[in-house]
Design a protein around this motif. Structure first.
Motif, short mmCIF file in Angstrom:
data_model
loop_
_atom_site.label_atom_id
_atom_site.label_comp_id
_atom_site.label_asym_id
_atom_site.label_seq_id
_atom_site.Cartn_x
_atom_site.Cartn_y
_atom_site.Cartn_z
N THR A 95 0.82 -1.21 0.00
CA THR A 95 0.00 0.00 0.00
C THR A 95 0.85 1.26 0.00
N GLU A 96 1.97 1.27 0.72
CA GLU A 96 2.80 2.48 0.82
C GLU A 96 3.48 2.86 -0.48
N VAL A 97 3.44 2.01 -1.48
CA VAL A 97 4.02 2.32 -2.79
C VAL A 97 3.10 3.28 -3.57
N TRP A 98 1.81 3.25 -3.28
CA TRP A 98 0.84 4.07 -4.02
C TRP A 98 0.86 5.52 -3.55
N TYR A 99 0.70 6.43 -4.49
CA TYR A 99 0.50 7.85 -4.21
C TYR A 99 -0.79 7.98 -3.39
N PRO A 100 -0.88 8.93 -2.43
CA PRO A 100 -2.11 9.06 -1.64
C PRO A 100 -3.36 9.19 -2.53
N ALA A 101 -4.41 8.50 -2.13
CA ALA A 101 -5.72 8.47 -2.80
C ALA A 101 -5.69 7.72 -4.14
N TYR A 102 -4.66 6.94 -4.39
CA TYR A 102 -4.57 6.09 -5.58
C TYR A 102 -4.47 4.65 -5.13
N PRO A 103 -4.87 3.71 -6.01
CA PRO A 103 -5.26 3.88 -7.41
C PRO A 103 -6.68 4.45 -7.53
N ARG A 104 -6.93 5.06 -8.68
CA ARG A 104 -8.24 5.62 -9.00
C ARG A 104 -8.99 4.64 -9.88
N SER A 105 -10.30 4.68 -9.79
CA SER A 105 -11.11 3.74 -10.57
C SER A 105 -11.51 4.29 -11.94
N ASP A 106 -11.09 5.50 -12.28
CA ASP A 106 -11.40 6.08 -13.60
C ASP A 106 -10.86 5.14 -14.69
N THR A 107 -11.72 4.67 -15.58
CA THR A 107 -11.31 3.69 -16.58
C THR A 107 -10.32 4.24 -17.60
N SER A 108 -10.19 5.57 -17.70
CA SER A 108 -9.20 6.14 -18.62
C SER A 108 -7.79 6.20 -18.00
N TYR A 109 -7.70 5.91 -16.71
CA TYR A 109 -6.40 5.93 -16.00
C TYR A 109 -5.77 4.54 -16.10
N THR A 110 -5.28 4.21 -17.27
CA THR A 110 -4.82 2.86 -17.58
C THR A 110 -3.32 2.65 -17.46
N ASN A 111 -2.54 3.72 -17.37
CA ASN A 111 -1.09 3.57 -17.35
C ASN A 111 -0.55 4.00 -16.00
N VAL A 112 0.66 3.54 -15.68
CA VAL A 112 1.21 3.76 -14.35
C VAL A 112 2.50 4.56 -14.43
N GLY A 113 2.53 5.62 -13.64
CA GLY A 113 3.72 6.44 -13.51
C GLY A 113 4.14 6.48 -12.06
N VAL A 114 5.26 7.12 -11.81
CA VAL A 114 5.73 7.28 -10.44
C VAL A 114 6.08 8.74 -10.22
N ALA A 115 5.58 9.28 -9.11
CA ALA A 115 5.90 10.64 -8.68
C ALA A 115 7.00 10.53 -7.64
N VAL A 116 8.08 11.27 -7.84
CA VAL A 116 9.23 11.21 -6.94
C VAL A 116 9.49 12.60 -6.37
N SER A 117 9.54 12.69 -5.05
CA SER A 117 9.86 13.96 -4.40
C SER A 117 11.34 14.03 -4.06
N LYS A 118 11.87 15.22 -4.10
CA LYS A 118 13.25 15.46 -3.69
C LYS A 118 13.43 15.11 -2.21
N TYR A 119 12.35 15.16 -1.46
CA TYR A 119 12.39 14.95 -0.02
C TYR A 119 11.83 13.57 0.32
N PRO A 120 12.65 12.65 0.81
CA PRO A 120 12.21 11.27 1.08
C PRO A 120 11.00 11.17 2.01
N GLU A 121 10.86 12.09 2.94
CA GLU A 121 9.77 12.01 3.91
C GLU A 121 8.45 12.59 3.40
N TYR A 122 8.47 13.19 2.23
CA TYR A 122 7.28 13.84 1.68
C TYR A 122 6.20 12.80 1.39
N THR A 123 4.99 13.08 1.82
CA THR A 123 3.87 12.15 1.66
C THR A 123 3.45 11.96 0.21
N TYR A 124 3.47 13.05 -0.58
CA TYR A 124 2.89 13.00 -1.92
C TYR A 124 3.89 12.53 -2.97
#
Length: 143
Positions: A95-124
Motif C-alpha cells: 500500500t505504501e508504494v501508491w500515491y495518496p488516494a490512488y489507485p483511482r477507478s477512472d477507466t481512462s487511467y490505464t497507465n502507471v507512472g511514479v511521482a518522486v519527491s526530492k524529499y524522502p519524507e514527503y507524503t505526496y
C-alpha cells in the motif's frame, strides 16, 4: 519534438535505466520509442517495495533543477482494478508504494507512472494510475 536530456542516465540492480528531461513532455506513447531509440529495452516494471525504494533513491538526483519532484512513466498498466506488469501478469504492491488516494477507478487511467519527491519524507509521492496522454519528465526503461 526534440527533447534535451537533463541528467545522466543511471543503471541499478534490477537492470533498469531512467531517461529524465527538464520538461514534462513525455506521454506514455512517447515512452517506449524513447527506450527503444536508446537501445535500452522497453518501459520498466516495479516489482516490489524494495525495488520501488531503490528506484526513488536513484531518481531523486535526477529531479530537474528548481523542481521539488519529477514524474516518470513505467511500463505497467492498471485495468479492472488490477495492477499489471508489462507482460499482462497481475501484481500486488505494498500500500505504501501508491500515491495518496490512488489507485483511482477512472477507466481512462490505464497507465502507471511514479511521482518522486526530492524529499524522502514527503507524503505526496508514489505510483499512480493515470491517463496515458498526461506528460511526464521521462521513463524508466528495462535493459
Amino acid at each position: 519534438m526534440k527533447r534535451k536530456k537533463l541528467k545522466v542516465i543511471f543503471t541499478f540492480v534490477i537492470c533498469s535505466q531512467a531517461v529524465v528531461y527538464d520538461v514534462n513532455n513525455v506521454t506514455f506513447n512517447d515512452a517506449e520509442p524513447i527506450c527503444k531509440s536508446m537501445n535500452i529495452g522497453k518501459p520498466a516494471n516495479i516489482y516490489d517495495l524494495t525495488h520501488y525504494q531503490m528506484l526513488l533513491t536513484h531518481l531523486r538526483p535526477l529531479i530537474p533543477a528548481g523542481r521539488k519532484n519529477t514524474y516518470i512513466w513505467t511500463g505497467m498498466k492498471y485495468k479492472n482494478n488490477q495492477l499489471l506488469l508489462s507482460s499482462g501478469e497481475n501484481i500486488t504492491l505494498a500500500t505504501e508504494v501508491w500515491y495518496p488516494a490512488y489507485p483511482r477507478s477512472d477507466t481512462s487511467y490505464t497507465n502507471v507512472g511514479v511521482a518522486v519527491s526530492k524529499y524522502p519524507e514527503y507524503t505526496y509521492q508514489g505510483i499512480w494510475n493515470i491517463n496515458p496522454s498526461w506528460s511526464f519528465h521521462g521513463v524508466i526503461c528495462d535493459i
